[in-house]
Design a protein around this motif. Structure first.
Motif, mmCIF file in Angstrom:
data_model
loop_
_atom_site.group_PDB
_atom_site.id
_atom_site.type_symbol
_atom_site.label_atom_id
_atom_site.label_comp_id
_atom_site.label_asym_id
_atom_site.label_seq_id
_atom_site.Cartn_x
_atom_site.Cartn_y
_atom_site.Cartn_z
ATOM 1 N N MET A 119 19.843 25.517 3.084
ATOM 2 C CA MET A 119 19.531 26.813 2.482
ATOM 3 C C MET A 119 20.364 26.845 0.967
ATOM 4 O O MET A 119 19.921 27.472 0.005
ATOM 5 N N THR A 168 24.998 16.715 -2.091
ATOM 6 C CA THR A 168 24.168 17.108 -0.745
ATOM 7 C C THR A 168 25.025 16.847 0.451
ATOM 8 O O THR A 168 25.411 17.807 1.471
ATOM 9 N N ILE A 176 28.067 19.647 0.301
ATOM 10 C CA ILE A 176 27.534 20.921 0.978
ATOM 11 C C ILE A 176 27.272 20.833 2.489
ATOM 12 O O ILE A 176 27.785 21.737 3.030
ATOM 13 N N SER A 229 28.512 18.866 4.569
ATOM 14 C CA SER A 229 29.803 18.705 5.477
ATOM 15 C C SER A 229 30.861 20.090 5.460
ATOM 16 O O SER A 229 31.040 20.592 6.465
ATOM 17 N N GLN A 242 28.446 23.003 7.194
ATOM 18 C CA GLN A 242 27.628 22.553 8.398
ATOM 19 C C GLN A 242 26.178 23.095 8.145
ATOM 20 O O GLN A 242 25.722 23.549 9.044
ATOM 21 N N SER A 243 25.839 23.007 7.008
ATOM 22 C CA SER A 243 24.384 23.217 6.636
ATOM 23 C C SER A 243 23.449 21.836 6.921
ATOM 24 O O SER A 243 24.072 20.527 6.424
ATOM 25 N N ARG A 274 20.978 19.165 5.967
ATOM 26 C CA ARG A 274 20.627 18.290 4.942
ATOM 27 C C ARG A 274 19.395 18.793 4.530
ATOM 28 O O ARG A 274 19.301 19.011 3.173
ATOM 29 N N GLY A 275 18.592 18.991 5.269
ATOM 30 C CA GLY A 275 17.071 19.339 4.766
ATOM 31 C C GLY A 275 17.038 20.688 4.250
ATOM 32 O O GLY A 275 15.790 20.843 3.662
ATOM 33 N N ILE A 279 19.216 21.641 1.773
ATOM 34 C CA ILE A 279 20.057 21.781 0.717
ATOM 35 C C ILE A 279 19.301 21.134 -0.377
ATOM 36 O O ILE A 279 18.846 20.175 -0.344
ATOM 37 N N LYS A 280 19.088 21.978 -1.606
ATOM 38 C CA LYS A 280 18.383 21.518 -2.677
ATOM 39 C C LYS A 280 19.460 21.421 -3.726
ATOM 40 O O LYS A 280 20.361 22.358 -3.973
#
Lengths: 65, 65, 65, 65, 65, 65
Positions: free
Chosen positions: A1, A25, A28, A30, A33-34, A36-37, A39-40
């Motif tokens: 997100m 990436t 962000i 770690s 706890q997002s 990876r897919g 994260i832009k």
């Protein structure tokens, strides 16, 4: 997100930019706890005439250095 | 009044960008009852090396596809 | 893939914002033949003291109207 | 020199945001060999009504989940 | 035509923000010979937990000062 | 501390951009009593095909004028 817009000075090569993208990436993902897919990361390269601190452009800084 | 900054991958031609601008302007105008004359749309084209999801750049995605 | 950052004046209600998001998503998807699932829309609400045209803030405009 | 604007969903607490800032600063510094002192990170928190993917807001996604 | 997005730390009062808007509008108009009526200035106020230099937030900086 | 992102139409020469940077830096510094050294100005040049008001791009506006 999360969406990261990172403004950097023009001139880095592809591998440096790839490393920056990968490291940010990971950072962000770690810390938040997002997944990876989700994260832009977008890099915005700015020329040395278009980036200034205290009114002095990066081009002028280089001349002074 | 609304200002839309739209980040897209580099490579669309002028007519596609024009269509995007027109459709988004219409969408904003109709949904917010905003005068067209007050709606600004700015497109920011980002290269495939500078746009990544999950740490994978658009260039790399194309290689994998 | 497209990411739209839309700056609007504070004060719209949830249903208006939802309509704006839906219409802009449709507009981007149809004009660029982008999958809806890849389109992100972020709204940035700006207060009337923080938005100015010709140096006149939206609050001041309202007083003049 | 690099400036990172990171858009995240509203709701993280101070310690999470601090961790995000620290990790991203480290990531930028190490990948670009940039001095930490020259790296700026700004977080932009967006509400669940103002962030949408495929036209669906984060608030609506939560209702569906 | 020019659009200025200015990120400032939260906490300035209305008159300071108005002065900032007026001065920046004048600066853009005079330097680019742009009509005032075409210049937009948007202020984005960022909290002290969300703005960091070298990984240190503005809140932490104040504690150290 | 303030960071100004200024979007302008492509085409200004270096001296105009330098003047814009200098004037905006002065404006921010004087209005907010900010140290010059802490003020960053980034210019983002947008092409005439990528900037539209009321759905009409700057390129089309020129054709009509």
């Amino acid at each position: 997100m999360p969406i990261a817009h990172i403004h950097i000075l023009e001139g880095r090569d592809r591998s440096q930019k790839k490393k920056l993208i990968e490291e940010v990436t990971k950072a962000i993902s770690s810390s938040l706890q997002s997944e990876r897919g989700k994260i832009k990361v977008l890099l915005h390269e700015v020329s040395e005439d278009n980036w200034a601190t205290a009114g002095v452009t990066k081009r002028e800084e280089k001349i002074v250095d």
